[in-house]
Design an enzyme around this catalytic site. Structure first.
Site, PDB file in Angstrom:
ATOM      1  N   TYR A   1      40.614  40.338  45.803  1.00 28.33           N
ATOM      2  CA  TYR A   1      40.378  38.915  46.007  1.00 28.33           C
ATOM      3  C   TYR A   1      39.772  38.727  47.386  1.00 28.33           C
ATOM      4  O   TYR A   1      40.431  38.961  48.402  1.00 28.33           O
ATOM      5  CB  TYR A   1      41.704  38.158  45.858  1.00 28.33           C
ATOM      6  CG  TYR A   1      41.622  36.654  46.043  1.00 28.33           C
ATOM      7  CD1 TYR A   1      40.416  35.959  45.989  1.00 28.33           C
ATOM      8  CD2 TYR A   1      42.777  35.919  46.276  1.00 28.33           C
ATOM      9  CE1 TYR A   1      40.360  34.592  46.158  1.00 28.33           C
ATOM     10  CE2 TYR A   1      42.746  34.538  46.442  1.00 28.33           C
ATOM     11  CZ  TYR A   1      41.525  33.881  46.378  1.00 28.33           C
ATOM     12  OH  TYR A   1      41.490  32.522  46.544  1.00 28.33           O
TER      13      TYR A   1
ATOM     14  N   LYS B   1      37.698  39.053  42.468  1.00 31.45           N
ATOM     15  CA  LYS B   1      37.556  37.602  42.476  1.00 31.45           C
ATOM     16  C   LYS B   1      36.794  37.256  43.745  1.00 31.45           C
ATOM     17  O   LYS B   1      37.333  37.344  44.840  1.00 31.45           O
ATOM     18  CB  LYS B   1      38.931  36.925  42.451  1.00 31.45           C
ATOM     19  CG  LYS B   1      38.875  35.411  42.579  1.00 31.45           C
ATOM     20  CD  LYS B   1      40.268  34.815  42.700  1.00 31.45           C
ATOM     21  CE  LYS B   1      40.194  33.310  42.963  1.00 31.45           C
ATOM     22  NZ  LYS B   1      41.543  32.708  43.171  1.00 31.45           N
TER      23      LYS B   1
END
Length: 321
Positions: free
Chosen positions: A137, A165
């Site tokens: 992330y 992400k």
């Protein structure tokens, strides 16, 4: 080619709280059933939107275990287990694997941050500690550190680091990541206002805050694009832009929890240091929700048809849960 954890829309699930700030597990279950009914493609639990940073290790373990049990294998459960302490991230990752999570979400270390070499060592240690697929992330606006494309290329060679992400908002970077990593690293949009743009570059979907509010529509935005109906996908992206902007008018997840509360879904307050919205922002958010028909009586009725299990086996149908 590596395993793809999900395609489409993964909800970055809020963590409902009671007024005493304990976790409201009745509401967690209701939300899970709501998302299963409305075609959410995966659930991220105890992430940033789920206030994972303010949960104790014991709360995080129980929340992940509970979510896995209630989802019951219908869609992937992705557990947020990132930390700025590598040993803590490893411990959380092992715990999440033990209680049945399907994949892990690892944010970049924050505050103390890390060099690119440090990121390689940190994520490498986390990946080595478990067998689960890991989604990185990257959200430099919150963590103060950016994963460089060349670092992604090195990380993508680790077997169970399978995706990222990407919430940098930098499409040149996303294109470079895809160019360097190819099928070794899936991309998910980390920004709800950029879903179709990320999909056009080759992203597999989104990890979404918006999906807390309109799960069916967020799923359809992704699904229609993947089926070749880019016009419908673009229309949905543009249609929900004002709502997306209002959901980020304050620090996430303050506005999304306020929105759910306004919609008659009592997810409660955030834990400090997150506090309630200023009255002007709250009024504007309420106005936007009204514009989208999200707090009408009809909407409440449609939302309130899911049945949840109460403790001691008591069943109830929630009209205004």
């Amino acid at each position: 080619m590596k395993q793809t954890v999900f395609t489409g829309s993964a909800v970055a699930l809020v963590t409902p709280m009671n007024e005493d700030l304990s976790i409201n597990y009745n509401m967690v279950e209701w939300l899970i059933r709501f998302h299963l009914k409305h075609h959410t493609d995966a659930i991220v639990v105890a992430g940033t939107t789920g206030e994972g940073a303010t949960l104790t290790d014991e709360e995080q373990e129980e929340l992940i275990r509970f979510t896995v049990k209630k989802v019951n294998g219908n869609i992937p459960v992705i557990a947020g287990t990132g930390s700025n302490n590598t040993m803590h991230a490893v411990a959380l990752s092992k715990m999440a694997q033990k209680v049945g999570a399907d994949a892990l979400l690892h944010v970049t270390p924050y505050y103390n941050k890390a060099s690119q070499k440090g990121l390689l060592m940190h994520f490498g240690a986390c990946a080595e500690s478990v067998d689960l697929p890991i989604i990185l992330y990257n959200v430099p606006s919150r963590t103060g550190v950016n994963i460089q494309p060349e670092t992604y290329q090195k990380l993508s060679k680790i077997e169970n680091i399978v995706a990222v992400k990407e919430a940098s908002g930098n499409f040149s970077q996303i294109a470079k990541i895809l160019s360097l990593c190819g099928d070794d690293l899936d991309i998910y949009s980390g920004n709800d206002d950029q879903i179709t743009s990320a999909l056009a570059l080759g992203a597999k979907g989104v990890v979404s805050v918006l999906a807390n509010i309109v799960p069916e529509e967020t799923h359809l935005l992704c699904d229609s694009f993947m089926k070749g109906d880019t016009a419908q996908s673009d229309t949905l992206q543009i249609r929900y832009l004002e709502l997306i902007e209002s959901l980020f008018s304050d620090i996430n997840p303050i506005p999304v929890k306020q929105a759910l509360n306004d919609m008659g879904l009592p997810v409660g307050p955030c834990r400090l240091p997150l506090c309630s919205m200023d009255s002007a922002l709250k009024e504007h958010l309420h106005h936007v929700l009204n514009q989208y028909g999200l707090i009408s009586k009809e909407r409440r009725r449609s939302v309130g048809t899911v049945t949840i299990h109460r403790p001691m086996g008591v069943l109830m149908s929630r009209r205004n849960p």
